[in-house]
Design a protein around this motif. Structure first.
Motif, PDB file in Angstrom:
ATOM      1  N   TYR A  39      38.210  42.028  51.203  1.00  0.00           N
ATOM      2  CA  TYR A  39      37.819  41.245  50.050  1.00  0.00           C
ATOM      3  C   TYR A  39      36.331  41.463  49.819  1.00  0.00           C
ATOM      4  O   TYR A  39      35.535  41.397  50.755  1.00  0.00           O
ATOM      5  CB  TYR A  39      38.120  39.764  50.285  1.00  0.00           C
ATOM      6  CG  TYR A  39      37.707  38.866  49.148  1.00  0.00           C
ATOM      7  CD1 TYR A  39      38.384  38.895  47.937  1.00  0.00           C
ATOM      8  CD2 TYR A  39      36.629  37.992  49.286  1.00  0.00           C
ATOM      9  CE1 TYR A  39      38.005  38.069  46.886  1.00  0.00           C
ATOM     10  CE2 TYR A  39      36.250  37.162  48.246  1.00  0.00           C
ATOM     11  CZ  TYR A  39      36.935  37.206  47.052  1.00  0.00           C
ATOM     12  OH  TYR A  39      36.559  36.386  46.016  1.00  0.00           O
ATOM     13  N   PHE A  40      35.954  41.709  48.550  1.00  0.00           N
ATOM     14  CA  PHE A  40      34.574  42.036  48.227  1.00  0.00           C
ATOM     15  C   PHE A  40      33.965  41.073  47.227  1.00  0.00           C
ATOM     16  O   PHE A  40      32.898  41.316  46.685  1.00  0.00           O
ATOM     17  CB  PHE A  40      34.504  43.471  47.667  1.00  0.00           C
ATOM     18  CG  PHE A  40      35.201  44.458  48.544  1.00  0.00           C
ATOM     19  CD1 PHE A  40      34.606  44.934  49.690  1.00  0.00           C
ATOM     20  CD2 PHE A  40      36.488  44.890  48.239  1.00  0.00           C
ATOM     21  CE1 PHE A  40      35.267  45.826  50.526  1.00  0.00           C
ATOM     22  CE2 PHE A  40      37.158  45.787  49.057  1.00  0.00           C
ATOM     23  CZ  PHE A  40      36.537  46.254  50.204  1.00  0.00           C
ATOM     24  N   GLY A  41      34.652  39.962  46.962  1.00  0.00           N
ATOM     25  CA  GLY A  41      34.207  39.016  45.948  1.00  0.00           C
ATOM     26  C   GLY A  41      33.295  37.946  46.487  1.00  0.00           C
ATOM     27  O   GLY A  41      32.919  37.942  47.660  1.00  0.00           O
ATOM     28  N   ASN A  42      32.953  37.016  45.591  1.00  0.00           N
ATOM     29  CA  ASN A  42      32.080  35.906  45.978  1.00  0.00           C
ATOM     30  C   ASN A  42      32.576  34.579  45.405  1.00  0.00           C
ATOM     31  O   ASN A  42      31.790  33.691  45.107  1.00  0.00           O
ATOM     32  CB  ASN A  42      30.635  36.184  45.568  1.00  0.00           C
ATOM     33  CG  ASN A  42      30.500  36.435  44.079  1.00  0.00           C
ATOM     34  OD1 ASN A  42      31.461  36.323  43.321  1.00  0.00           O
ATOM     35  ND2 ASN A  42      29.305  36.777  43.648  1.00  0.00           N
ATOM     36  N   GLU A  43      33.880  34.449  45.276  1.00  0.00           N
ATOM     37  CA  GLU A  43      34.469  33.195  44.807  1.00  0.00           C
ATOM     38  C   GLU A  43      34.241  32.086  45.827  1.00  0.00           C
ATOM     39  O   GLU A  43      34.284  32.329  47.029  1.00  0.00           O
ATOM     40  CB  GLU A  43      35.977  33.358  44.590  1.00  0.00           C
ATOM     41  CG  GLU A  43      36.349  34.300  43.464  1.00  0.00           C
ATOM     42  CD  GLU A  43      35.963  33.768  42.099  1.00  0.00           C
ATOM     43  OE1 GLU A  43      36.061  32.534  41.867  1.00  0.00           O
ATOM     44  OE2 GLU A  43      35.546  34.576  41.257  1.00  0.00           O
ATOM     45  N   THR A  44      34.022  30.871  45.337  1.00  0.00           N
ATOM     46  CA  THR A  44      33.877  29.741  46.241  1.00  0.00           C
ATOM     47  C   THR A  44      35.210  29.032  46.457  1.00  0.00           C
ATOM     48  O   THR A  44      35.469  28.513  47.528  1.00  0.00           O
ATOM     49  CB  THR A  44      32.849  28.722  45.711  1.00  0.00           C
ATOM     50  OG1 THR A  44      33.249  28.292  44.415  1.00  0.00           O
ATOM     51  CG2 THR A  44      31.466  29.353  45.644  1.00  0.00           C
ATOM     52  N   ASN A  45      36.065  29.022  45.441  1.00  0.00           N
ATOM     53  CA  ASN A  45      37.376  28.381  45.511  1.00  0.00           C
ATOM     54  C   ASN A  45      38.412  29.471  45.252  1.00  0.00           C
ATOM     55  O   ASN A  45      38.511  29.979  44.139  1.00  0.00           O
ATOM     56  CB  ASN A  45      37.465  27.278  44.456  1.00  0.00           C
ATOM     57  CG  ASN A  45      38.716  26.446  44.591  1.00  0.00           C
ATOM     58  OD1 ASN A  45      39.663  26.827  45.265  1.00  0.00           O
ATOM     59  ND2 ASN A  45      38.731  25.313  43.926  1.00  0.00           N
ATOM     60  N   LEU A  46      39.174  29.824  46.265  1.00  0.00           N
ATOM     61  CA  LEU A  46      40.057  30.976  46.170  1.00  0.00           C
ATOM     62  C   LEU A  46      41.486  30.614  46.549  1.00  0.00           C
ATOM     63  O   LEU A  46      41.718  29.950  47.557  1.00  0.00           O
ATOM     64  CB  LEU A  46      39.542  32.082  47.110  1.00  0.00           C
ATOM     65  CG  LEU A  46      40.232  33.430  47.062  1.00  0.00           C
ATOM     66  CD1 LEU A  46      40.075  34.092  45.693  1.00  0.00           C
ATOM     67  CD2 LEU A  46      39.646  34.348  48.137  1.00  0.00           C
ATOM     68  N   THR A  47      42.428  31.061  45.714  1.00  0.00           N
ATOM     69  CA  THR A  47      43.846  30.960  46.025  1.00  0.00           C
ATOM     70  C   THR A  47      44.361  32.365  46.246  1.00  0.00           C
ATOM     71  O   THR A  47      44.171  33.244  45.397  1.00  0.00           O
ATOM     72  CB  THR A  47      44.631  30.287  44.877  1.00  0.00           C
ATOM     73  OG1 THR A  47      44.150  28.950  44.731  1.00  0.00           O
ATOM     74  CG2 THR A  47      46.118  30.257  45.171  1.00  0.00           C
ATOM     75  N   ILE A  48      44.992  32.590  47.384  1.00  0.00           N
ATOM     76  CA  ILE A  48      45.520  33.916  47.717  1.00  0.00           C
ATOM     77  C   ILE A  48      47.038  33.854  47.637  1.00  0.00           C
ATOM     78  O   ILE A  48      47.684  33.250  48.486  1.00  0.00           O
ATOM     79  CB  ILE A  48      45.077  34.351  49.130  1.00  0.00           C
ATOM     80  CG1 ILE A  48      43.556  34.364  49.208  1.00  0.00           C
ATOM     81  CG2 ILE A  48      45.661  35.715  49.468  1.00  0.00           C
ATOM     82  CD1 ILE A  48      43.022  34.545  50.603  1.00  0.00           C
ATOM     83  N   ASP A  49      47.569  34.439  46.573  1.00  0.00           N
ATOM     84  CA  ASP A  49      49.005  34.405  46.352  1.00  0.00           C
ATOM     85  C   ASP A  49      49.520  35.739  45.800  1.00  0.00           C
ATOM     86  O   ASP A  49      50.517  36.263  46.256  1.00  0.00           O
ATOM     87  CB  ASP A  49      49.359  33.262  45.400  1.00  0.00           C
ATOM     88  CG  ASP A  49      50.830  32.922  45.394  1.00  0.00           C
ATOM     89  OD1 ASP A  49      51.477  33.063  46.448  1.00  0.00           O
ATOM     90  OD2 ASP A  49      51.330  32.520  44.331  1.00  0.00           O
ATOM     91  N   ARG A  50      48.805  36.268  44.805  1.00  0.00           N
ATOM     92  CA  ARG A  50      49.214  37.521  44.167  1.00  0.00           C
ATOM     93  C   ARG A  50      48.002  38.432  44.022  1.00  0.00           C
ATOM     94  O   ARG A  50      46.897  37.969  43.789  1.00  0.00           O
ATOM     95  CB  ARG A  50      49.830  37.262  42.808  1.00  0.00           C
ATOM     96  CG  ARG A  50      51.081  36.402  42.867  1.00  0.00           C
ATOM     97  CD  ARG A  50      51.698  36.182  41.502  1.00  0.00           C
ATOM     98  NE  ARG A  50      52.435  37.338  41.017  1.00  0.00           N
ATOM     99  CZ  ARG A  50      53.664  37.686  41.414  1.00  0.00           C
ATOM    100  NH1 ARG A  50      54.278  36.975  42.326  1.00  0.00           N
ATOM    101  NH2 ARG A  50      54.257  38.733  40.912  1.00  0.00           N
ATOM    102  N   VAL A  51      48.261  39.725  44.156  1.00  0.00           N
ATOM    103  CA  VAL A  51      47.241  40.742  43.941  1.00  0.00           C
ATOM    104  C   VAL A  51      47.870  41.819  43.074  1.00  0.00           C
ATOM    105  O   VAL A  51      48.911  42.385  43.439  1.00  0.00           O
ATOM    106  CB  VAL A  51      46.753  41.344  45.283  1.00  0.00           C
ATOM    107  CG1 VAL A  51      45.866  42.543  45.058  1.00  0.00           C
ATOM    108  CG2 VAL A  51      46.029  40.296  46.096  1.00  0.00           C
ATOM    109  N   ASN A  52      47.259  42.063  41.933  1.00  0.00           N
ATOM    110  CA  ASN A  52      47.733  43.119  41.027  1.00  0.00           C
ATOM    111  C   ASN A  52      49.230  42.959  40.718  1.00  0.00           C
ATOM    112  O   ASN A  52      49.978  43.926  40.676  1.00  0.00           O
ATOM    113  CB  ASN A  52      47.433  44.498  41.624  1.00  0.00           C
ATOM    114  CG  ASN A  52      47.442  45.594  40.592  1.00  0.00           C
ATOM    115  OD1 ASN A  52      47.480  45.335  39.388  1.00  0.00           O
ATOM    116  ND2 ASN A  52      47.423  46.832  41.052  1.00  0.00           N
TER     117      ASN A  52
END
Length: 181
Positions: A39-52
């Motif tokens: 992961y290369f982002g900088n989100e503070t609130n992240l939901t990990i469920d789907r990618v592309n």
């Protein structure tokens, strides 16, 4: 491989399959599901469920380790496994919600997340491996779900719980799992 990422390469051939970069994620595709490897982002609130457009099945070793931006995390229902060191030393992570299908938390997966004070477990979690929550800010009452069968060595080491609910299905507790409590 890191050099290819820096030059904007979208697909890198690895020994275990093609590594794909989409938005802020690096993943491998397996059986029409995504396995997050970075992961290369900088989100503070992240939901990990789907990618592309793919459901995320697994978060692998170190995928989010040392992310200092992340404060709130929701693991989606498609995720089954969180690998070794996956979120280790995410020092500003304060809360985490586990999706309903996460079965195991790999060794050190949330180790040294110094601000982590709130975890919402699911009802299907089976294994909390070695040192998963050691070095976090969890305290007070610990309500482990009835599905947990294994707690690894030092999993909750040096935390300050005043009450712990142990599930009836619990088969093994590792050495030092609750040392210092």
């Amino acid at each position: 491989t890191a050099e290819n990422w820096q030059h904007g390469c979208k697909n890198v051939e690895m020994g275990c399959g093609k590594l794909i970069r989409w938005e802020d994620f690096a993943y491998r595709k397996q059986d029409d599901k995504a396995i997050i490897v970075g992961y290369f982002g900088n989100e503070t609130n992240l939901t990990i469920d789907r990618v592309n457009g793919l459901c995320v099945k697994e978060i692998t070793a170190g995928a989010f380790a040392n992310d200092t931006a992340l404060t709130q995390l929701t693991i989606g229902d498609s995720v089954e496994r969180i690998g070794l060191y996956a979120f280790m030393e995410c020092e500003n992570l304060q809360s985490m919600i586990l999706g309903k299908n996460v079965l195991s938390l790999g060794d050190y997966s949330f180790n040294n997340c110094k601000s982590l004070s709130s975890v919402s477990f699911n009802d299907t979690l089976i294994a909390i491996e070695d040192e998963v929550f050691s070095g976090t800010a969890l305290s007070g009452e610990l309500m482990l779900p009835d599905s947990v069968e294994h707690i690894g060595d030092n999993a909750f080491n040096a935390l300050k719980f005043n009450q712990i609910h142990f599930p009836d299905k619990l088969k093994s507790i590792g050495e030092g799992a609750f040392a210092g409590n």
